[in-house]
Design an enzyme around this catalytic site. Sequence first.
Site, PDB file in Angstrom:
ATOM      1  N   GLU A 296       6.010 -13.777 -13.746  1.00  0.00           N
ATOM      2  CA  GLU A 296       5.376 -12.660 -13.032  1.00  0.00           C
ATOM      3  C   GLU A 296       4.853 -11.573 -13.967  1.00  0.00           C
ATOM      4  O   GLU A 296       3.891 -10.906 -13.626  1.00  0.00           O
ATOM      5  CB  GLU A 296       6.268 -12.086 -11.929  1.00  0.00           C
TER       6      GLU A 296
ATOM      7  N   CYS B 198       0.851  -1.197   0.000  1.00  0.00           N
ATOM      8  CA  CYS B 198       0.000   0.000   0.000  1.00  0.00           C
ATOM      9  C   CYS B 198       0.883   1.242   0.000  1.00  0.00           C
ATOM     10  O   CYS B 198       1.963   1.257   0.574  1.00  0.00           O
ATOM     11  CB  CYS B 198      -0.942   0.096   1.189  1.00  0.00           C
TER      12      CYS B 198
ATOM     13  N   HIS C 230      14.386 -35.939 -13.181  1.00  0.00           N
ATOM     14  CA  HIS C 230      13.715 -36.448 -11.971  1.00  0.00           C
ATOM     15  C   HIS C 230      12.281 -35.959 -11.882  1.00  0.00           C
ATOM     16  O   HIS C 230      11.681 -36.025 -10.819  1.00  0.00           O
ATOM     17  CB  HIS C 230      14.512 -36.043 -10.726  1.00  0.00           C
TER      18      HIS C 230
ATOM     19  N   LYS D 221      10.922 -14.052 -13.855  1.00  0.00           N
ATOM     20  CA  LYS D 221      10.580 -12.852 -14.630  1.00  0.00           C
ATOM     21  C   LYS D 221       9.445 -13.174 -15.588  1.00  0.00           C
ATOM     22  O   LYS D 221       8.504 -12.405 -15.708  1.00  0.00           O
ATOM     23  CB  LYS D 221      11.787 -12.347 -15.452  1.00  0.00           C
TER      24      LYS D 221
ATOM     25  N   GLU E  44      15.772 -17.193 -12.164  1.00  0.00           N
ATOM     26  CA  GLU E  44      15.386 -15.784 -12.294  1.00  0.00           C
ATOM     27  C   GLU E  44      14.652 -15.541 -13.618  1.00  0.00           C
ATOM     28  O   GLU E  44      13.666 -14.800 -13.672  1.00  0.00           O
ATOM     29  CB  GLU E  44      16.630 -14.895 -12.166  1.00  0.00           C
TER      30      GLU E  44
ATOM     31  N   ASN F  69      -1.035   1.420   6.084  1.00  0.00           N
ATOM     32  CA  ASN F  69      -0.299   0.353   5.410  1.00  0.00           C
ATOM     33  C   ASN F  69       0.202  -0.572   6.499  1.00  0.00           C
ATOM     34  O   ASN F  69       0.794  -0.105   7.467  1.00  0.00           O
ATOM     35  CB  ASN F  69       0.872   0.975   4.631  1.00  0.00           C
ATOM     36  N   GLY F  70      -0.054  -1.864   6.359  1.00  0.00           N
ATOM     37  CA  GLY F  70       0.384  -2.814   7.393  1.00  0.00           C
ATOM     38  C   GLY F  70      -0.750  -3.749   7.748  1.00  0.00           C
ATOM     39  O   GLY F  70      -1.739  -3.848   7.020  1.00  0.00           O
TER      40      GLY F  70
ATOM     41  N   ARG G 176       3.364   0.014  -5.101  1.00  0.00           N
ATOM     42  CA  ARG G 176       3.176  -0.626  -3.803  1.00  0.00           C
ATOM     43  C   ARG G 176       1.832  -1.344  -3.702  1.00  0.00           C
ATOM     44  O   ARG G 176       1.554  -2.015  -2.697  1.00  0.00           O
ATOM     45  CB  ARG G 176       3.281   0.404  -2.686  1.00  0.00           C
TER      46      ARG G 176
ATOM     47  N   TRP H 154      -3.100  -2.439  -1.616  1.00  0.00           N
ATOM     48  CA  TRP H 154      -2.854  -3.850  -1.938  1.00  0.00           C
ATOM     49  C   TRP H 154      -3.536  -4.636  -0.833  1.00  0.00           C
ATOM     50  O   TRP H 154      -3.115  -4.589   0.319  1.00  0.00           O
ATOM     51  CB  TRP H 154      -1.354  -4.129  -1.976  1.00  0.00           C
TER      52      TRP H 154
ATOM     53  N   LYS I 192       5.440  -4.024  -5.269  1.00  0.00           N
ATOM     54  CA  LYS I 192       6.895  -3.886  -5.262  1.00  0.00           C
ATOM     55  C   LYS I 192       7.504  -4.262  -3.907  1.00  0.00           C
ATOM     56  O   LYS I 192       8.516  -4.938  -3.850  1.00  0.00           O
ATOM     57  CB  LYS I 192       7.269  -2.447  -5.632  1.00  0.00           C
TER      58      LYS I 192
HETATM   59  O1  M6R Z   1      12.517  -5.874  -1.841  1.00  0.00           O
HETATM   60  P1  M6R Z   1      12.967  -7.303  -1.846  1.00  0.00           P
HETATM   61  O2  M6R Z   1      14.190  -7.530  -2.639  1.00  0.00           O
HETATM   62  O3  M6R Z   1      13.095  -7.865  -0.450  1.00  0.00           O
HETATM   63  O4  M6R Z   1      11.782  -8.083  -2.538  1.00  0.00           O
HETATM   64  C1  M6R Z   1      11.797  -9.476  -2.636  1.00  0.00           C
HETATM   65  C2  M6R Z   1      10.768  -9.971  -3.621  1.00  0.00           C
HETATM   66  O5  M6R Z   1       9.484  -9.571  -3.218  1.00  0.00           O
HETATM   67  C3  M6R Z   1      11.016  -9.457  -5.035  1.00  0.00           C
HETATM   68  O6  M6R Z   1      12.290  -9.790  -5.483  1.00  0.00           O
HETATM   69  C4  M6R Z   1       9.973 -10.037  -6.001  1.00  0.00           C
HETATM   70  O7  M6R Z   1      10.168 -11.407  -6.156  1.00  0.00           O
HETATM   71  C5  M6R Z   1      10.037  -9.313  -7.341  1.00  0.00           C
HETATM   72  N1  M6R Z   1       8.709  -9.124  -7.841  1.00  0.00           N
HETATM   73  C6  M6R Z   1      10.806 -10.035  -8.379  1.00  0.00           C
HETATM   74  O8  M6R Z   1      10.773  -9.420  -9.616  1.00  0.00           O
END
Ligand code: M6R
Length: 608
Positions: free
Chosen positions: A488, A2, A504, A485, A481, A100-101, A27, A74, A603
């Site tokens: 997501e 948020c 496996h 990417k 990774e 937020n929280g 956020r 969020w 984020k």
């Molecule tokens: O801010 P952080 O690096 O702790 O965040 C960790 C993950 O939430 C973050 O890397 C998330 O997986 C991203 N969406 C990846 O692109």
Amino acid sequence: MCGIVGYIGEADATPILMEGLRSLEYRGYDSAGVAVFNNGAAAVVRRKGKLSALQEALDAGSPRGRVGIGHTRWATHGKPSEANAHPHSDCTGRVAVVHNGIIENFHELREQLTAEGHTFTSETDTETIAHLVEKHFTGDLLEAVAAALGEVEGSFATVVLSEDQPDRMIAARKDSPLIIGLGRGENLVASDIPAVLKHTRDILVMENGEIAEITKDGVALRTIDGVPVDRDVLKVTWDASAAEKAGYEDFMLKEIYEQPDAIRETLRGRIGADGAVELDELALATEQVRALNRVYIVACGTSYHAGLVGKQVIEAWARLPVDLDVASEFRYRNPIIDEETLVVAITQSGETADTLAGVREAQHLGGKVMAITNVVGSSVTREADGVIYTHAGPEIGVAATKTFVAQIAAVYILALYLAEERGFMDAADARAVKAQLMELPAIVEEVLNLDEQVKEVAANYVDEKDSLFLGRGMGMPIAFEGALKLKEISYIHAEGYAAGEMKHGPIALIDDGTPIVVVATKSHVYDKVISNIQEVIARDGDVVAVATEGDADIARHARFVFYVPETSELLSAIPAVVPLQLFAYHLAKMRGCNVDQPRNLAKSVTVE
Ligand code: M6R
């Protein structure tokens, strides 16, 4: 999660709140709202959906006033809806709250308040704050909010306005970020610095357990318990335009192209004139470094993948065993940590709730915690024993790109430092590695030239539903990774797997034309990777490879090849990931996806 923004001053608050919210939309973006006070009366506008929906409503009739709060949500408690959108009010409608929280005891509080005659209109935990403020208000809003928060368990960053004292905003935080922007004749409060940068570069970073009374002429900061706080002003040196798209179609693409700079800036100043790695931030004496028996890396998501790279380089160069855990597991595992353990928390935002909990757990068990983060003043920087900043600049796209390569650059520096301090790397090897490290920005610039080719290749896979990403050694975290990417931002199912593990289980997924992306750069396990590619081809999989320039042979096995310049094996993670970021980006764009704000994601994951 948020985004919060608040404004008090002489200007029209609504456009300022909206401008701030736009920079905070990363956020969360399932609903949004503003409350603006005019002549002591609040006007609240809220909408389900992205900020554009709220903007449309405001275009049809915008409340005017010189004080207001805004929120982009969020969802945690209560589905995304207009009723659950912030700001929330008390029974009288005189109080407006953004938050937020997570309020962990909100069920008890809600029951208790309902029994006392309060009526709730949303499913949110936030609304309890509004009713608690109403309950405790006896003429002083600051005291009412402090008393209300005294009853709350959990995490909060909150800003409260009241029609009874419309010339002030009350802001408070615990375990969720909040900063105050100090202007002239105006002050702002926000979840993150970019939201206030058009107005000021003078920032007060609020700490846990603090509350601030903010008027247009000043800020009084104290603890919620009433102890006055004197905080130094942080001067922001980076440019507001760094947080804009600078002509790129999306933040993600801009950030992919900023990677050479992100690496350059992260390495800058880390290797001294005498060639020694400078890492005073580690705050460990040489004897303490030598006494270390283990490193434990804790992180989430993309940062965890940077940790997987870190494990390989620290073990290779410093000969220290490295354990690695996703933070949500680590924090509940009762991990084996002692004074001789160096815990490395990797977090781009510095606000990830699970990673912060991991930091606290590690410290509780006696470990020394080093954070690798991109955000100055973030929570992790205040809680860890030392911080290595990645200096990648603000990353707005929800999918981490430039901060990932910057994190890897930082773990290279950390690994080199540990190796040298522990005497495990001879001077000639260290010199060679450092020289190769400094070449990485230029190498990434070269890899970015693949953009058009990657786009053309991606066009072949727009309608795919499933994919596999494989790699060994340094290729393994990069395969993970690449898969993260892709899934997501394009919503194509992507499995990242250690190539040797394929037989496996995941091999069963391969059939005619399944795209299999293989990281096959030159390494000591290159031949093994080629064998895995053969296994894929034998089952009609469609191979896209990332390979080292000059490797003509791989073209016989793969349908498409992205060639990246040769580096030493342990440094190959950075060039290898760039084509995979571009691959995910182009596929997502061709599928019409919003790459900067993928569905269901945010984020900073500031809730557990
Ligand atoms: O801010 P952080 O690096 O702790 O965040 C960790 C993950 O939430 C973050 O890397 C998330 O997986 C991203 N969406 C990846 O692109």
